[in-house]
Scaffold this motif. Sequence first.
Motif, short mmCIF file in Angstrom:
data_model
loop_
_atom_site.label_atom_id
_atom_site.label_comp_id
_atom_site.label_asym_id
_atom_site.label_seq_id
_atom_site.Cartn_x
_atom_site.Cartn_y
_atom_site.Cartn_z
N TYR A 88 22.72 36.77 38.11
CA TYR A 88 21.76 37.87 38.07
C TYR A 88 21.20 37.94 36.66
N ASN A 89 19.88 37.83 36.51
CA ASN A 89 19.22 37.80 35.19
C ASN A 89 19.81 36.70 34.30
N ASP A 90 19.99 35.51 34.86
CA ASP A 90 20.51 34.33 34.16
C ASP A 90 21.92 34.49 33.60
N GLN A 91 22.69 35.46 34.09
CA GLN A 91 24.07 35.66 33.67
C GLN A 91 24.99 35.59 34.90
N PRO A 92 26.10 34.85 34.84
CA PRO A 92 27.04 34.87 35.95
C PRO A 92 27.75 36.24 36.00
N VAL A 93 27.76 36.85 37.18
CA VAL A 93 28.36 38.18 37.29
C VAL A 93 29.51 38.23 38.29
N GLY A 94 29.75 37.16 39.03
CA GLY A 94 30.84 37.16 39.99
C GLY A 94 30.82 35.88 40.81
N ILE A 95 31.77 35.77 41.73
CA ILE A 95 31.81 34.61 42.62
C ILE A 95 31.98 35.09 44.06
N SER A 96 31.68 34.19 44.98
CA SER A 96 32.01 34.44 46.38
C SER A 96 32.72 33.19 46.90
N VAL A 97 33.70 33.41 47.76
CA VAL A 97 34.49 32.32 48.32
C VAL A 97 34.24 32.26 49.82
N PRO A 98 34.55 31.14 50.47
CA PRO A 98 34.39 31.06 51.93
C PRO A 98 35.24 32.12 52.63
N PHE A 99 34.84 32.50 53.85
CA PHE A 99 35.55 33.53 54.60
C PHE A 99 36.92 33.03 55.07
N THR A 100 37.05 31.74 55.37
CA THR A 100 38.32 31.18 55.82
C THR A 100 38.80 30.15 54.81
N ILE A 101 40.03 30.33 54.33
CA ILE A 101 40.58 29.46 53.29
C ILE A 101 41.94 28.95 53.72
N THR A 102 42.19 27.66 53.50
CA THR A 102 43.47 27.05 53.84
C THR A 102 44.35 27.01 52.59
N LEU A 103 45.54 27.62 52.69
CA LEU A 103 46.48 27.65 51.57
C LEU A 103 47.88 27.27 52.06
N LYS A 104 48.71 26.81 51.13
CA LYS A 104 50.08 26.39 51.45
C LYS A 104 51.05 27.52 51.16
N ASP B 115 41.97 34.81 56.09
CA ASP B 115 40.66 35.44 56.02
C ASP B 115 40.51 36.05 54.63
N SER B 116 39.57 35.56 53.82
CA SER B 116 39.42 36.04 52.44
C SER B 116 38.82 37.43 52.37
N ARG B 117 38.22 37.91 53.46
CA ARG B 117 37.64 39.26 53.45
C ARG B 117 38.72 40.32 53.61
N THR B 118 39.76 40.00 54.39
CA THR B 118 40.80 41.00 54.69
C THR B 118 42.16 40.61 54.13
N GLY B 119 42.37 39.34 53.77
CA GLY B 119 43.66 38.89 53.28
C GLY B 119 44.69 38.73 54.39
N GLU B 120 44.23 38.52 55.63
CA GLU B 120 45.13 38.41 56.77
C GLU B 120 45.29 36.96 57.21
N TYR B 121 46.48 36.67 57.75
CA TYR B 121 46.78 35.38 58.34
C TYR B 121 45.92 35.18 59.58
N LEU B 122 45.32 33.98 59.72
CA LEU B 122 44.53 33.68 60.91
C LEU B 122 45.25 32.71 61.84
N SER B 123 45.68 31.56 61.29
CA SER B 123 46.35 30.55 62.12
C SER B 123 46.96 29.49 61.21
N ARG B 124 47.65 28.53 61.83
CA ARG B 124 48.10 27.35 61.08
C ARG B 124 46.90 26.46 60.85
N ALA B 125 46.96 25.69 59.78
CA ALA B 125 45.83 24.77 59.49
C ALA B 125 46.07 23.43 60.14
#
Length: 187
Positions: free
Chosen positions: A118-134, A177-187
């Motif tokens: 925003y106005n040539d300055q980084p102000v935040g990030i967004s991540v995918p809605f579904t993320i695979t983690l160990k 789910d990165s929006r809610t922090g809830e488990y969705l399924s096995r990867a």
Amino acid sequence: MIAKDIKRGMIMVYNGEPCMMEGVMVQTPSARGAATLYKFRARNLLSKQKVDITLKGGESLDEADFRKRAVKYLYADPEKMYFMDEENYEQYELTHEEVGEEKNYLTEELEGIMVLIYNDQPVGISVPFTITLKIVQCDPGVRGNSATSRSKPATLETGLIIQVPEYIEEGTLVKVDSRTGEYLSRA
């Protein structure tokens, strides 16, 4: 955009400044003719202040005009997190507060991270809605517990603790789910 269509992670203009929506609560009226209220918890991306926004069902907010750039997460130090633009290799640095809750999902191999400019300055990030983690730590699964819907806490590789079904074991890759922090399924 009308209130009912605003979701977590969207960036809207409120009082002339861009705000990232971090939480949504819907309050349904008990009386006839009363309006449904949408209560949003947002973070002002310029001042970094938390903002509470309450809208009636028919009210709306405008979407903020942002540029998004695909980046790769490099590393973090105690004060900042560093990202590299995937096209021109420019580096962006953001404080832990600017990254916010999204830092719970960042790994070096995560694809689909976008830096918000925003106005040539980084102000935040967004991540995918579904993320695979160990899962790096959880109680062992008990044989025969797959028929029940009980859950147990599990620590992911980023340090985030989520609730998973009882039969999930340490070392398992899970989708979150990165929006809610809830488990969705096995990867």
